[in-house]
Scaffold this motif. Sequence first.
Motif, PDB file in Angstrom:
ATOM      1  N   ILE B  26       0.760  -1.140  -0.141  1.00 12.39           N
ATOM      2  CA  ILE B  26      -0.023   0.050   0.153  1.00 12.39           C
ATOM      3  C   ILE B  26       0.808   1.238  -0.284  1.00 12.39           C
ATOM      4  O   ILE B  26       0.779   2.252  -1.020  1.00 12.39           O
ATOM      5  CB  ILE B  26      -0.926  -0.174   1.257  1.00 12.39           C
ATOM      6  CG1 ILE B  26      -1.826  -1.309   1.158  1.00 12.39           C
ATOM      7  CG2 ILE B  26      -1.732   1.339   1.373  1.00 12.39           C
ATOM      8  CD1 ILE B  26      -2.663  -1.486   2.546  1.00 12.39           C
ATOM      9  N   ASP B  27       1.847   1.294   0.919  1.00 11.02           N
ATOM     10  CA  ASP B  27       2.850   2.499   0.963  1.00 11.02           C
ATOM     11  C   ASP B  27       4.182   1.718   0.382  1.00 11.02           C
ATOM     12  O   ASP B  27       4.747   0.940   1.021  1.00 11.02           O
ATOM     13  CB  ASP B  27       3.278   2.800   2.198  1.00 11.02           C
ATOM     14  CG  ASP B  27       1.704   3.600   2.924  1.00 11.02           C
ATOM     15  OD1 ASP B  27       1.180   4.262   2.200  1.00 11.02           O
ATOM     16  OD2 ASP B  27       1.484   3.105   4.036  1.00 11.02           O
ATOM     17  N   TRP B  29       8.001   0.793  -0.371  1.00 11.09           N
ATOM     18  CA  TRP B  29       9.066   1.425   0.406  1.00 11.09           C
ATOM     19  C   TRP B  29      10.237   0.897  -0.328  1.00 11.09           C
ATOM     20  O   TRP B  29      10.265  -0.110  -1.270  1.00 11.09           O
ATOM     21  CB  TRP B  29       8.948   0.572   1.680  1.00 11.09           C
ATOM     22  CG  TRP B  29       8.757  -0.919   1.901  1.00 11.09           C
ATOM     23  CD1 TRP B  29       7.472  -1.376   1.715  1.00 11.09           C
ATOM     24  CD2 TRP B  29       9.752  -1.986   2.021  1.00 11.09           C
ATOM     25  NE1 TRP B  29       7.663  -2.885   1.678  1.00 11.09           N
ATOM     26  CE2 TRP B  29       9.084  -3.156   1.991  1.00 11.09           C
ATOM     27  CE3 TRP B  29      11.284  -1.981   2.439  1.00 11.09           C
ATOM     28  CZ2 TRP B  29       9.689  -4.413   2.358  1.00 11.09           C
ATOM     29  CZ3 TRP B  29      11.656  -3.290   2.305  1.00 11.09           C
ATOM     30  CH2 TRP B  29      11.037  -4.450   2.477  1.00 11.09           C
ATOM     31  N   SER B  56       8.845  11.782   9.925  1.00 13.50           N
ATOM     32  CA  SER B  56       7.625  11.392  10.277  1.00 13.50           C
ATOM     33  C   SER B  56       7.558  10.557  11.385  1.00 13.50           C
ATOM     34  O   SER B  56       6.985  10.897  12.460  1.00 13.50           O
ATOM     35  CB  SER B  56       6.578  11.216   9.264  1.00 13.50           C
ATOM     36  OG  SER B  56       5.138  11.438   9.533  1.00 13.50           O
ATOM     37  N   SER B  57       8.557   9.277  11.120  1.00 20.20           N
ATOM     38  CA  SER B  57       8.036   8.609  12.176  1.00 20.20           C
ATOM     39  C   SER B  57       9.612   7.553  11.916  1.00 20.20           C
ATOM     40  O   SER B  57       9.936   7.390  10.789  1.00 20.20           O
ATOM     41  CB  SER B  57       7.208   7.473  12.106  1.00 20.20           C
ATOM     42  OG  SER B  57       6.991   6.304  12.533  1.00 20.20           O
ATOM     43  N   LEU B  58      10.007   7.047  12.973  1.00 17.56           N
ATOM     44  CA  LEU B  58      11.041   6.100  12.905  1.00 17.56           C
ATOM     45  C   LEU B  58      10.874   4.890  14.018  1.00 17.56           C
ATOM     46  O   LEU B  58      10.459   5.291  14.988  1.00 17.56           O
ATOM     47  CB  LEU B  58      12.431   6.447  13.318  1.00 17.56           C
ATOM     48  CG  LEU B  58      13.896   5.759  13.240  1.00 17.56           C
ATOM     49  CD1 LEU B  58      14.911   6.728  13.247  1.00 17.56           C
ATOM     50  CD2 LEU B  58      13.921   4.730  14.052  1.00 17.56           C
ATOM     51  N   CYS B  59      10.561   3.733  13.553  1.00 21.10           N
ATOM     52  CA  CYS B  59      10.261   2.690  14.422  1.00 21.10           C
ATOM     53  C   CYS B  59      10.936   1.344  14.005  1.00 21.10           C
ATOM     54  O   CYS B  59      11.414   0.992  12.872  1.00 21.10           O
ATOM     55  CB  CYS B  59       8.720   2.446  14.518  1.00 21.10           C
ATOM     56  SG  CYS B  59       7.969   1.891  13.079  1.00 21.10           S
ATOM     57  N   GLY B  60      10.857   0.349  14.945  1.00 23.05           N
ATOM     58  CA  GLY B  60      11.114  -0.969  14.742  1.00 23.05           C
ATOM     59  C   GLY B  60      10.005  -1.820  14.249  1.00 23.05           C
ATOM     60  O   GLY B  60       8.859  -1.460  14.813  1.00 23.05           O
ATOM     61  N   VAL B  61      10.369  -2.957  13.430  1.00 23.42           N
ATOM     62  CA  VAL B  61       9.234  -3.850  13.344  1.00 23.42           C
ATOM     63  C   VAL B  61      10.150  -5.441  13.207  1.00 23.42           C
ATOM     64  O   VAL B  61      11.323  -5.372  12.739  1.00 23.42           O
ATOM     65  CB  VAL B  61       8.681  -3.728  11.951  1.00 23.42           C
ATOM     66  CG1 VAL B  61       7.677  -5.046  11.771  1.00 23.42           C
ATOM     67  CG2 VAL B  61       7.846  -2.557  11.909  1.00 23.42           C
ATOM     68  N   ALA B  63      10.941  -9.025  12.213  1.00 23.66           N
ATOM     69  CA  ALA B  63      10.812  -9.568  11.152  1.00 23.66           C
ATOM     70  C   ALA B  63      11.499 -11.093  11.222  1.00 23.66           C
ATOM     71  O   ALA B  63      12.318 -11.461  10.364  1.00 23.66           O
ATOM     72  CB  ALA B  63      11.457  -9.082   9.908  1.00 23.66           C
ATOM     73  N   VAL B  70      12.314   1.316  10.306  1.00 29.20           N
ATOM     74  CA  VAL B  70      11.429   1.700   9.277  1.00 29.20           C
ATOM     75  C   VAL B  70      11.412   3.448   9.426  1.00 29.20           C
ATOM     76  O   VAL B  70      11.042   3.756  10.618  1.00 29.20           O
ATOM     77  CB  VAL B  70      10.018   1.467   9.532  1.00 29.20           C
ATOM     78  CG1 VAL B  70       9.116   1.862   8.226  1.00 29.20           C
ATOM     79  CG2 VAL B  70       9.843  -0.298   9.268  1.00 29.20           C
ATOM     80  N   HIS B  72       9.536   6.733   8.044  1.00 29.36           N
ATOM     81  CA  HIS B  72       8.642   7.345   7.234  1.00 29.36           C
ATOM     82  C   HIS B  72       8.795   8.790   7.040  1.00 29.36           C
ATOM     83  O   HIS B  72       9.075   9.517   7.963  1.00 29.36           O
ATOM     84  CB  HIS B  72       7.364   7.287   8.079  1.00 29.36           C
ATOM     85  CG  HIS B  72       6.567   6.080   8.015  1.00 29.36           C
ATOM     86  ND1 HIS B  72       6.703   5.143   9.067  1.00 29.36           N
ATOM     87  CD2 HIS B  72       5.617   5.314   6.921  1.00 29.36           C
ATOM     88  CE1 HIS B  72       6.281   3.977   8.669  1.00 29.36           C
ATOM     89  NE2 HIS B  72       5.689   4.105   7.426  1.00 29.36           N
ATOM     90  N   TYR B  74       8.611  12.581   5.101  1.00 27.68           N
ATOM     91  CA  TYR B  74       7.559  13.472   4.211  1.00 27.68           C
ATOM     92  C   TYR B  74       8.455  14.955   4.256  1.00 27.68           C
ATOM     93  O   TYR B  74       9.425  15.136   4.733  1.00 27.68           O
ATOM     94  CB  TYR B  74       6.554  13.834   5.236  1.00 27.68           C
ATOM     95  CG  TYR B  74       5.356  14.480   4.889  1.00 27.68           C
ATOM     96  CD1 TYR B  74       4.562  14.235   3.670  1.00 27.68           C
ATOM     97  CD2 TYR B  74       5.386  16.034   4.966  1.00 27.68           C
ATOM     98  CE1 TYR B  74       3.444  14.989   3.201  1.00 27.68           C
ATOM     99  CE2 TYR B  74       4.186  16.750   4.354  1.00 27.68           C
ATOM    100  CZ  TYR B  74       3.450  16.210   3.597  1.00 27.68           C
ATOM    101  OH  TYR B  74       2.611  16.885   3.020  1.00 27.68           O
ATOM    102  N   ARG B  79       5.725  18.058  -0.580  1.00 24.89           N
ATOM    103  CA  ARG B  79       4.272  17.428  -0.200  1.00 24.89           C
ATOM    104  C   ARG B  79       4.297  16.019  -0.843  1.00 24.89           C
ATOM    105  O   ARG B  79       3.342  15.363  -1.370  1.00 24.89           O
ATOM    106  CB  ARG B  79       2.998  18.134  -0.600  1.00 24.89           C
ATOM    107  CG  ARG B  79       2.821  19.352   0.373  1.00 24.89           C
ATOM    108  CD  ARG B  79       1.600  20.025   0.117  1.00 24.89           C
ATOM    109  NE  ARG B  79       1.511  21.215   0.933  1.00 24.89           N
ATOM    110  CZ  ARG B  79       0.408  21.920   0.946  1.00 24.89           C
ATOM    111  NH1 ARG B  79      -0.467  21.686   0.236  1.00 24.89           N
ATOM    112  NH2 ARG B  79       0.605  22.887   1.738  1.00 24.89           N
ATOM    113  N   LYS B  85      13.553   1.351   4.648  1.00 26.78           N
ATOM    114  CA  LYS B  85      13.517   0.327   5.661  1.00 26.78           C
ATOM    115  C   LYS B  85      15.164  -0.324   5.624  1.00 26.78           C
ATOM    116  O   LYS B  85      15.694  -0.438   4.734  1.00 26.78           O
ATOM    117  CB  LYS B  85      12.573  -1.017   5.393  1.00 26.78           C
ATOM    118  CG  LYS B  85      11.222  -0.551   5.494  1.00 26.78           C
ATOM    119  CD  LYS B  85      10.416  -1.911   5.377  1.00 26.78           C
ATOM    120  CE  LYS B  85       9.076  -1.575   5.771  1.00 26.78           C
ATOM    121  NZ  LYS B  85       8.221  -2.904   5.681  1.00 26.78           N
TER     122      LYS B  85
END
Lengths: 374, 161
Positions: B26-27, B29, B56-61, B63, B70, B72, B74, B79, B85
């Motif tokens: 969807i987004d 990467w 916008s955001s920095l986070c772990g996932v 896996a 990750v 994000h 902007y 815009r 990742k």
Amino acid sequence: MATLQTIEMELNMGPQHPSTHGVIRFILRTDGEVIAECKPDVGYLHRSIEKIAELCTYNGFMPYTDRVDYVAAMFANECWASACEKLMDVPVPKRASYLRVLSCELNRISSHMIALGAMAQDVGAVTPFLWALREREHINDFIEELCGARLTFNYHRIGGVSFDMPKGWRDKVLRWLDDFEPAMEEFDRLITLNDIYVKRLADVAVITAEEAKDFGLVGPNLRGSGVKWDLRRADSYSVYPELEFDIPIGTGEMGTTGDCWDRFWVRCQECRESAKILRQALDKIDEHPEDDIVGKLPKKMKPQGEAYARVESARGDMGCYVVGRGGAEAYRARFRTGSFTAMGIIEAKSPGLFVADLVALIASLDVVAPEIDR
Amino acid sequence: MKTEEIHQTLTARLGDAIGALHAETIDPWIEVQATAIVDVTRVCKEDPALRFDFLSSLCGVDAGDSIFVVYHLYSYALRHSTVLKVKVPKDTPVTRSVTGVWRGADWFEREAYDLFGVRFEGHPDLRRILLPDDWEGHPLRKEYVFPSHYGGIDNTRDYNI
């Protein structure tokens, strides 16, 4: 003449300090009244909401999102719902979008009322807090009629909202708006444009536009620094493109652009803009059929993939990143909140400030402890 | 600008440091090598065609046997947004800090360190942020086991009393 020797001292501010807006602690190193270093210590309200999300179904997590930011719970509701809708490709009926706008804008005003009242109180003016809370009380009543709760709403649903507005609700809100708009003028005369208050806050803790972007400040804090950017306009989500409103920014009217007063002023103006939006939304909502408030949901909510959705919350750009791996629960959910990044700038901005001005800075950033810690 | 074009722009400037484009999600990467993340994000911020001035955001996932960090991004000016990742192995979760590019990354990286144990080389003050300093383990990892004790105090309940 021998110079006077000074010793730096360590001062512990918080975690139970009335002006830290929740359970936050600051470890200050000060030279007299002047701050040399300020280390924020957060996490006292950490409830591992992101871990809980991995244990709940997508719908079952909705009440937990209220606790992300309980002063403005509607936005975390909306953010989680939008992220799940994006992930599962769920449409939202127009009427539900309008109800979301109505509930969110009411909540934005009530959240800003806390922000403005508490900020005035933090720097020594008690009366405005009571005035602001009077308006917030009305909004709490409206939202209670809408969804049965006054603080943790659990109103939004994936694909829509849980209830349509009750009979007579529109007129009540309109009657209150007729009172609220002049009340904001009164509020300005009482505190915003009050000479003592202006002198207290103008030129204090100036954050430039560059710094605001660099530190990831969002919402009224970013706009207070003169950046004309609002997700409701830039991203045009929900039904905001159909509504007329301005984006107020700080202009340094009383001092320097990005000072504490500008952030206060931006919130005052945003309340007026929200009132404008409410009037239009109440007018337009009946163009859409009653009780069409939840979109068509998939039979099984077991999505695969990931999505990042943003909404403009009372504390700015709130993001929710949700990852699904085919289970009934989210594999990973993450909330990006305005207060978390706003706290990050305090350490950089506080050296050289007076201890009393640090209180003004914290209040002007409108940080809410649960939203920092989640 | 679409992520496909962003991927082309980045590949043209940085070559092998840029990994595959995942456009089916969807987004969309872009995968980036851990060693190159600072250069890549700096180009993202400074290239006039990209201008990602907002992290916008920095986070772990989690896996499986690795962790995705990750990002994000902007751009206020243009815009557009994109997702980067970085994949780091779980037993040696080391990547580079992007605090030099966006200062807002400071707290995000501390959070990712706290909850996932990812170490960001070059971070000025990498310590736990949400959990107490003496906490053991990194709770958002899937293999994390909920502790039955904290500070010598039992936190399990015996419901048969």
